[in-house]
Scaffold this active site. Structure first.
Site, PDB file in Angstrom:
ATOM      1  N   ARG A 190      18.741  13.760  12.470  1.00  0.00           N
ATOM      2  CA  ARG A 190      19.095  15.153  12.206  1.00  0.00           C
ATOM      3  C   ARG A 190      20.324  15.265  11.320  1.00  0.00           C
ATOM      4  O   ARG A 190      20.555  16.303  10.712  1.00  0.00           O
ATOM      5  CB  ARG A 190      19.371  15.877  13.539  1.00  0.00           C
ATOM      6  CG  ARG A 190      18.201  15.894  14.503  1.00  0.00           C
ATOM      7  CD  ARG A 190      17.193  16.955  14.168  1.00  0.00           C
ATOM      8  NE  ARG A 190      17.726  18.300  14.180  1.00  0.00           N
ATOM      9  CZ  ARG A 190      17.510  19.181  15.156  1.00  0.00           C
ATOM     10  NH1 ARG A 190      16.793  18.851  16.190  1.00  0.00           N
ATOM     11  NH2 ARG A 190      18.015  20.387  15.081  1.00  0.00           N
TER      12      ARG A 190
ATOM     13  N   VAL B 268      -2.466  10.211   5.468  1.00  0.00           N
ATOM     14  CA  VAL B 268      -1.295  11.013   5.806  1.00  0.00           C
ATOM     15  C   VAL B 268      -0.959  11.963   4.647  1.00  0.00           C
ATOM     16  O   VAL B 268      -0.249  12.954   4.810  1.00  0.00           O
ATOM     17  CB  VAL B 268      -0.097  10.108   6.204  1.00  0.00           C
ATOM     18  CG1 VAL B 268       0.591   9.530   4.989  1.00  0.00           C
ATOM     19  CG2 VAL B 268       0.895  10.851   7.071  1.00  0.00           C
TER      20      VAL B 268
ATOM     21  N   LYS C 230      -0.348  10.748   1.094  1.00  0.00           N
ATOM     22  CA  LYS C 230       0.549  10.195   0.074  1.00  0.00           C
ATOM     23  C   LYS C 230       0.165  10.654  -1.323  1.00  0.00           C
ATOM     24  O   LYS C 230       1.001  11.123  -2.088  1.00  0.00           O
ATOM     25  CB  LYS C 230       0.506   8.658   0.119  1.00  0.00           C
ATOM     26  CG  LYS C 230       1.020   8.048   1.386  1.00  0.00           C
ATOM     27  CD  LYS C 230       1.011   6.539   1.302  1.00  0.00           C
ATOM     28  CE  LYS C 230      -0.370   5.933   1.175  1.00  0.00           C
ATOM     29  NZ  LYS C 230      -1.199   6.110   2.374  1.00  0.00           N
TER      30      LYS C 230
ATOM     31  N   ASP D 238      -1.718   4.052  -4.731  1.00  0.00           N
ATOM     32  CA  ASP D 238      -2.478   3.232  -3.790  1.00  0.00           C
ATOM     33  C   ASP D 238      -1.979   1.806  -3.615  1.00  0.00           C
ATOM     34  O   ASP D 238      -1.679   1.387  -2.518  1.00  0.00           O
ATOM     35  CB  ASP D 238      -3.969   3.220  -4.155  1.00  0.00           C
ATOM     36  CG  ASP D 238      -4.792   2.845  -2.942  1.00  0.00           C
ATOM     37  OD1 ASP D 238      -4.655   3.544  -1.928  1.00  0.00           O
ATOM     38  OD2 ASP D 238      -5.521   1.853  -3.008  1.00  0.00           O
TER      39      ASP D 238
ATOM     40  N   HIS E 254       0.854  -1.180   0.000  1.00  0.00           N
ATOM     41  CA  HIS E 254       0.000   0.000   0.000  1.00  0.00           C
ATOM     42  C   HIS E 254       0.890   1.230   0.000  1.00  0.00           C
ATOM     43  O   HIS E 254       1.626   1.472   0.940  1.00  0.00           O
ATOM     44  CB  HIS E 254      -0.891  -0.026   1.238  1.00  0.00           C
ATOM     45  CG  HIS E 254      -1.804   1.137   1.338  1.00  0.00           C
ATOM     46  ND1 HIS E 254      -2.775   1.399   0.398  1.00  0.00           N
ATOM     47  CD2 HIS E 254      -1.874   2.142   2.240  1.00  0.00           C
ATOM     48  CE1 HIS E 254      -3.413   2.495   0.735  1.00  0.00           C
ATOM     49  NE2 HIS E 254      -2.881   2.971   1.846  1.00  0.00           N
TER      50      HIS E 254
END
Lengths: 324, 88
Positions: free
Chosen positions: A251, A164, A166, A184, A145
């Site tokens: 980071r 979210v 995508k 998808d 997915h």
């Protein structure tokens, strides 16, 4: 995997250098037979009567040599080897170089319901193409997915929870000139055991996207054929997730993390999403950075190396001044 | 405002990895955190700032924190310096 039959082999949609140029010239009932192994056999030995360790599960390829031998058998009215050959449940027999089977061979095949195929290609070319096609079909696969886009030539698989964003990110990337491979649902295959090929699960649905508030859109029609691609190697996996303030995100990027998909390790980025963050640009930059790494330049490591050098010189200098 | 001086004790100085650790720790507190080396003062929550400070072995750094949890912030950072950033 579903059963892969001779008919499926005939109907494979392969183009240009992959085309098999096959047609069925006899034994039609045999088209439903299953091809169980992605392997070939030249039945020369069998035709001469030697059937020990005969690879009857494989596709049988008849080239010029086998064809000439069949003609010799025909002339001698020697039916035995052919009859014995067809006593096995062969998946099918393929004649290359547009050769046709002899009368006797044809009759036996019809009688036993074994399909006869013919290809215009020569034997070695046909063998390499059919092996390529079969190894693709028999390679391990799974559906993931996510959204697969090509960004600056790098195949980026965007994964993340539903909602979210995508598809929206993929849309923005397409708008910026990159290409959509599948939305998808992405079918991922491990090719040759060392790289992953991704494409849409369904050829009809793959270049459509569902955008909340807009509904289904056709990317090809809206952005042109330049905005799509049929398949692409997956070279980077981007996992999107809601920003979690209690979690530490990378980071510096000195350690290269990877994710295991079907036994292949693919570079992996975990990118936190939060309103106001322009994720498409981050994905673009991630893809470019990936290319840079492939060229042998690792931004984070190089940066740290120069920092270490600089700190070293600074230290030497301060020691020097202390000693004066 | 709370201030405390520390000495960089790890041989390599504050390069990328210690800087990331430092910024992560500073980021856990609400107070604003600054690091001072001589006349230079940088934001303790900015990774690039901390790296460009050029804090080499044996440099004296002043940790400055200002805000509700300044005491805790300074203490945590001092501990980090004293632990040599888990290096050496």
């Amino acid at each position: 995997m579903d059963k892969f039959t001779v008919l499926d082999l005939l109907q494979l949609d392969l183009k240009e250098h992959d085309a098999l140029d096959l047609k069925c010239i006899g034994g039609r009932p045999g088209l439903v037979r299953e091809i169980q192994v992605p392997e070939l056999n030249r039945p020369g030995l069998a035709l001469s009567g030697f059937f020990d360790s005969f690879a009857d599960k494989r596709l049988q390829i008849f080239g010029r040599g086998e064809h000439a031998y069949l003609q010799k058998l025909e002339k001698e009215s020697n039916h035995e080897a052919i009859k014995r050959l067809f006593s096995y449940n062969l998946p099918c027999c393929v004649f290359t170089n547009s050769l046709s089977p002899t009368h006797m061979f044809f009759e036996s095949a019809e009688e036993r319901g074994c399909s006869l195929l013919q290809s215009t290609l020569d034997s070695s070319e046909f063998s390499s193409r059919v092996m390529r096609a079969l190894s693709n079909i028999f390679s391990p696969k799974k559906n993931i997915h996510g959204v697969l886009v090509e960004v600056f030539g790098i195949g980026v698989l965007i994964m993340g929870e539903s909602g979210v964003g995508k598809s929206e990110m993929a849309l923005e990337l397409i708008e910026r000139g990159h290409r959509l491979v599948a939305d998808d649902s992405v079918e991922v295959r491990c090719v040759g055991g060392n790289f992953l090929m991704g494409k849409g699960v369904n050829i009809i649905a793959s270049h459509h996207m569902e955008i909340r508030g807009l509904g289904i859109i056709n990317v090809t029609h809206l952005f042109g054929v330049g905005a799509i691609r049929d398949k692409k190697q997956i070279q980077l996996v981007v996992q999107l997730e809601e920003w979690d303030s209690s979690k530490e995100y990378d980071r510096i990027g000195m350690e290269d993390s990877t994710i295991d998909i079907l036994g292949v390790n693919v570079p992996y980025l975990n990118i936190p999403v939060k309103p106001g963050r322009n994720i498409p640009i981050i994905i673009e930059t991630g893809a470019m950075n990936e290319r840079l790494k492939k060229l042998g330049y690792h931004s984070a490591k190089e940066f740290n190396r120069s920092i270490m050098n600089w700190l070293e010189t600074e230290r030497a200098r301060s020691l020097h001044f202390e000693n004066i | 405002m709370k201030e405390q001086s520390v000495i960089v004790q790890n041989r390599a100085g504050i390069h990328a990895r210690p800087a990331a650790l430092l910024v992560q720790t500073a980021g856990n507190f609400k107070s604003s955190v600054y690091l001072e080396k001589g006349s230079e003062k940088v934001n303790g929550k900015s990774i690039m700032g901390v790296i460009t400070l050029g804090a080499v072995f044996n440099t004296e750094i002043t940790i400055i924190a200002e805000g509700a949890d300044e005491e805790a912030a300074v203490e945590a950072l001092v501990n980090l310096f004293n632990s040599k950033f888990q290096e050496d």
